[in-house]
Design a protein around this motif. Sequence first.
Motif, short mmCIF file in Angstrom:
data_model
loop_
_atom_site.label_atom_id
_atom_site.label_comp_id
_atom_site.label_asym_id
_atom_site.label_seq_id
_atom_site.Cartn_x
_atom_site.Cartn_y
_atom_site.Cartn_z
N LEU A 179 19.29 9.93 -39.44
CA LEU A 179 20.09 11.16 -39.47
C LEU A 179 21.24 11.07 -38.48
O LEU A 179 21.06 10.72 -37.31
CB LEU A 179 19.21 12.36 -39.13
N GLY A 180 22.45 11.34 -38.97
CA GLY A 180 23.63 11.35 -38.11
C GLY A 180 24.30 9.99 -37.97
O GLY A 180 25.34 9.89 -37.30
N SER A 181 23.75 8.94 -38.59
CA SER A 181 24.36 7.61 -38.48
C SER A 181 25.63 7.52 -39.31
O SER A 181 25.77 8.20 -40.33
CB SER A 181 23.37 6.53 -38.95
N SER A 182 26.54 6.68 -38.89
CA SER A 182 27.78 6.45 -39.62
C SER A 182 27.89 4.97 -39.97
O SER A 182 27.21 4.12 -39.39
CB SER A 182 28.99 6.86 -38.78
N LEU A 183 28.76 4.66 -40.92
CA LEU A 183 28.98 3.26 -41.29
C LEU A 183 29.46 2.45 -40.09
O LEU A 183 29.05 1.30 -39.89
CB LEU A 183 30.02 3.17 -42.42
N LEU A 184 30.33 3.06 -39.29
CA LEU A 184 30.87 2.37 -38.12
C LEU A 184 29.77 2.00 -37.14
O LEU A 184 29.72 0.89 -36.61
CB LEU A 184 31.92 3.24 -37.45
#
Length: 351
Positions: A179-184
């Motif tokens: 949860l809350g992770s981004s590709l970057l």
Amino acid sequence: METFRLTFPLLLLLSLSFFLSLSAQMTGDFKCSGKTTTCLSLVGYSSKNATTLRNIQTLFAVKNLRSILGANNLPLDTKRDQRVNPNQVVRIPIHCSCSNGTGVSNRDIEYTVKKDDTLSLIATEIYGGLVTYQKISEVNKIVDVDKIEIGQKFWIPLPCSCDQLKGEDVVHLAHVVKLGSSLLEIAAQFGTDNTTLAQINGISGDAQLLADYPLNVPLKACTSSVRKDSLDAPLLLSNNSYAFTANNCVKCTCDASNNWTSSCQASSEIKPLNWPTCPPFPQCDAALLRVSCRRPRACVYAGYSNQTIFTTASPACPDSAGPGNYASTFSSSFNIVMVLIQCALLCLCLL
């Protein structure tokens, strides 16, 4: 009311666009359309409750615990009852098979339905979000997902891939998004870039990732000299991992500090499989070892057949240091020039 009429189609269009950008991640299908149709892939598994390596080995039908130990670079003497903490990620090697442009694990991984199980529970809780309940239903031809019976056995089709990335071999990892992770953030964690992650997952670069769904993450693999006709080809190892091959007679490791080259050595750590004893590594032809090199190249592991271990000359010369660091070369040249200038000035002064 007029405002609603104007904005509703726009909202519908935006929602549709958002859905399409996430469709690849939502389905959990990994693209696999390259020349290699079978390989070893990885899944990153974590449980919300404490468990053991033994339970994980059973859940994923891994024949030998050392396969899990090698994928996680754990000592070979690690016990099966080693505790795995809640939410601790363990990498599991799986056999991947590709067809119709999609990769899935082979049919070795089965689950037997227990009391109070649902397909959703099996997918999200027991297998940690690595597979969707829709995918389980599809491959097992389940007519009503709400009607499953205790004792039923289901094939668990975990996502995987054998595709190369920009012409290079990689180890594909099914990573469950937090949860809350981004590709970057994920790209930085695994040593890749967000553009690559977006492309191979069919995701819009600015799309928000779905938590608890798998993402295809390509891990750089160490190169090896294993022949294409070897029984363990392609031998793919990601950084900080090891594997036994050639009927347990050879141990190969991948270490980024070794110039991303697999190091394979004869091993006596475990008993050989199918062979009464491990055959010695055959010697390489001396003339071959000296081709294009000032010093002899190393004789390295190149695969095996039912009766033989293959060796060949290492692709790189032991004295091929390359052009060196540009900054240090420039610095040395600069110092020489300064010395020459000082000598010239001194000569002028003496005149």
